[in-house]
Design a protein around this motif. Structure first.
Motif, PDB file in Angstrom:
ATOM      1  N   LEU A  78       2.972 -23.686 -24.417  1.00 11.59           N
ATOM      2  CA  LEU A  78       1.931 -23.832 -25.418  1.00 11.59           C
ATOM      3  C   LEU A  78       0.584 -24.050 -24.739  1.00 11.59           C
ATOM      4  N   GLY A  79      -0.412 -23.266 -25.169  1.00 12.04           N
ATOM      5  CA  GLY A  79      -1.777 -23.458 -24.700  1.00 12.04           C
ATOM      6  C   GLY A  79      -2.095 -22.809 -23.379  1.00 12.04           C
TER       7      GLY A  79
ATOM      8  N   GLU B  40       2.273 -15.313 -27.713  1.00 16.27           N
ATOM      9  CA  GLU B  40       0.896 -15.645 -27.327  1.00 16.27           C
ATOM     10  C   GLU B  40       0.778 -17.156 -27.168  1.00 16.27           C
ATOM     11  N   GLY B  41       0.991 -17.627 -25.955  1.00 15.92           N
ATOM     12  CA  GLY B  41       1.017 -19.062 -25.707  1.00 15.92           C
ATOM     13  C   GLY B  41      -0.264 -19.776 -26.067  1.00 15.92           C
ATOM     14  N   ASP B  42      -1.391 -19.086 -25.959  1.00 16.23           N
ATOM     15  CA  ASP B  42      -2.683 -19.700 -26.255  1.00 16.23           C
ATOM     16  C   ASP B  42      -3.206 -19.340 -27.641  1.00 16.23           C
ATOM     17  N   ALA B  43      -2.305 -18.953 -28.537  1.00 16.61           N
ATOM     18  CA  ALA B  43      -2.723 -18.651 -29.914  1.00 16.61           C
ATOM     19  C   ALA B  43      -3.413 -19.871 -30.527  1.00 16.61           C
ATOM     20  N   LEU B  44      -4.439 -19.635 -31.318  1.00 20.55           N
ATOM     21  CA  LEU B  44      -5.204 -20.734 -31.911  1.00 20.55           C
ATOM     22  C   LEU B  44      -4.414 -21.466 -32.993  1.00 20.55           C
ATOM     23  N   GLN B  45      -3.449 -20.774 -33.600  1.00 18.03           N
ATOM     24  CA  GLN B  45      -2.622 -21.388 -34.636  1.00 18.03           C
ATOM     25  C   GLN B  45      -1.144 -21.257 -34.231  1.00 18.03           C
ATOM     26  N   PRO B  46      -0.615 -22.219 -33.505  1.00 19.29           N
ATOM     27  CA  PRO B  46       0.740 -22.108 -32.968  1.00 19.29           C
ATOM     28  C   PRO B  46       1.824 -21.888 -34.026  1.00 19.29           C
ATOM     29  N   LEU B  47       1.713 -22.536 -35.170  1.00 19.29           N
ATOM     30  CA  LEU B  47       2.740 -22.353 -36.197  1.00 19.29           C
ATOM     31  C   LEU B  47       2.686 -20.940 -36.772  1.00 19.29           C
ATOM     32  N   ALA B  48       1.482 -20.399 -36.908  1.00 20.62           N
ATOM     33  CA  ALA B  48       1.342 -19.015 -37.350  1.00 20.62           C
ATOM     34  C   ALA B  48       1.929 -18.062 -36.306  1.00 20.62           C
ATOM     35  N   GLU B  49       1.787 -18.416 -35.029  1.00 17.80           N
ATOM     36  CA  GLU B  49       2.367 -17.597 -33.969  1.00 17.80           C
ATOM     37  C   GLU B  49       3.893 -17.617 -34.045  1.00 17.80           C
ATOM     38  N   CYS B  50       4.460 -18.758 -34.370  1.00 15.20           N
ATOM     39  CA  CYS B  50       5.912 -18.824 -34.572  1.00 15.20           C
ATOM     40  C   CYS B  50       6.347 -17.887 -35.690  1.00 15.20           C
TER      41      CYS B  50
END
Length: 271
Positions: A90-91, A121-131
């Protein structure tokens, strides 16, 4: 020309532990070639009956030589293969040398051209949306082959003992990493020190992994002796997540005889 050494390997030893097939080779080199040979045969067979094939790739030192060989096989039509990967920090940016995207782009993406290569995308701005995004991508078609390694604490992907769930409702989730896992990344040379390793990561869940049509788990070298022993001997539980492989008839665990004889458990004695 195909690498003919892949078709001229000495026979390996087989064990059946519960529903898991275990293959034991004379060395890590033979293990890698044996696993690649089986992957080649399996993928080429699938491509005769399916328009596309999907593979989830693993990273780490256990996969290095396997991937190096796999991407050189000229008879695999990569233009019909869709690639995913198991996990990502993450990040972390894709350009970071410790990123799994960096690893896979360098080891795989720079050498073949698959139909699609879907990265977490580990650095996605919205991690839950990336999931949610990656869950939808994984559900587009069945996973034909999932590649795995096993961590020192028994994690597969980043399903640590404290967060692993054999009935997980999620396809991919965010987890906190154990210090032991983070230190393993330092020991592997991917980060300079423990503080540089992210504390959280994305991981495909255990049900997602187990839903794959075929699972290849590579555990080469004497440093994996205790990990293999626990995988084959401990009670099947999230205390050592890799034990779930013993319930999977489509899974193969690849290991070798590099361990000193006195360290082998009863499953290795006499082989």
């Amino acid at each position: 020309m195909p690498d003919r050494t892949l078709s001229s390997l000495p026979d390996c030893e087989y064990l059946q532990i519960d529903r898991l097939t275990v293959k034991i080779y004379n060395s890590s080199t033979e293990l890698t070639k044996g696993a690649v040979r089986l992957a080649q045969s399996y993928l080429e067979t699938l491509l005769t009956t399916q328009e596309t094939v999907s593979i989830v790739l693993a990273t780490g030192n256990s996969q290095l030589h396997f991937l190096d060989l796999l991407v050189t096989i000229p008879t695999i039509d990569w233009s019909r293969i869709i690639l995913y990967h198991l996990d990502e920090y993450l990040g972390i940016a894709a350009e970071h040398p410790g990123s799994f995207r960096y690893y896979l782009k360098e080891k795989v993406g720079s050498k073949i051209t698959p139909r699609r290569f879907y990265f977490i995308e580990g650095d996605a701005l919205q991690p839950l949306a990336e999931c949610r995004r990656y869950s939808k991508l994984l559900q587009q078609q069945p996973i034909d082959l999932c590649l795995l390694g096993i961590g020192d604490n028994g994690h597969i992907a980043f399903n640590e003992p404290g967060v692993a769930d054999f009935k997980d409702p999620d396809v991919i989730k965010l987890v906190k990493l154990e210090t032991k896992t983070r230190q393993q990344q330092v020991n592997g040379g991917y980060f300079s020190n423990l503080n540089a390793v992210p504390q959280y990561a994305y991981t495909l869940t255990i049900p997602t992994i187990c839903n794959a049509k075929k699972i290849f788990c590579l555990a080469p070298g004497k440093h994996k002796v205790d990990v293999v022993k626990k995988t084959l001997n401990e009670a099947i539980s999230t205390n050592f997540p890799a034990t779930i492989l013993r319930t999977q008839p489509q899974a193969i665990l690849f290991c070798d005889r590099n361990a000193p004889r006195q360290q082998r458990d009863r499953f290795f004695s006499g082989v």
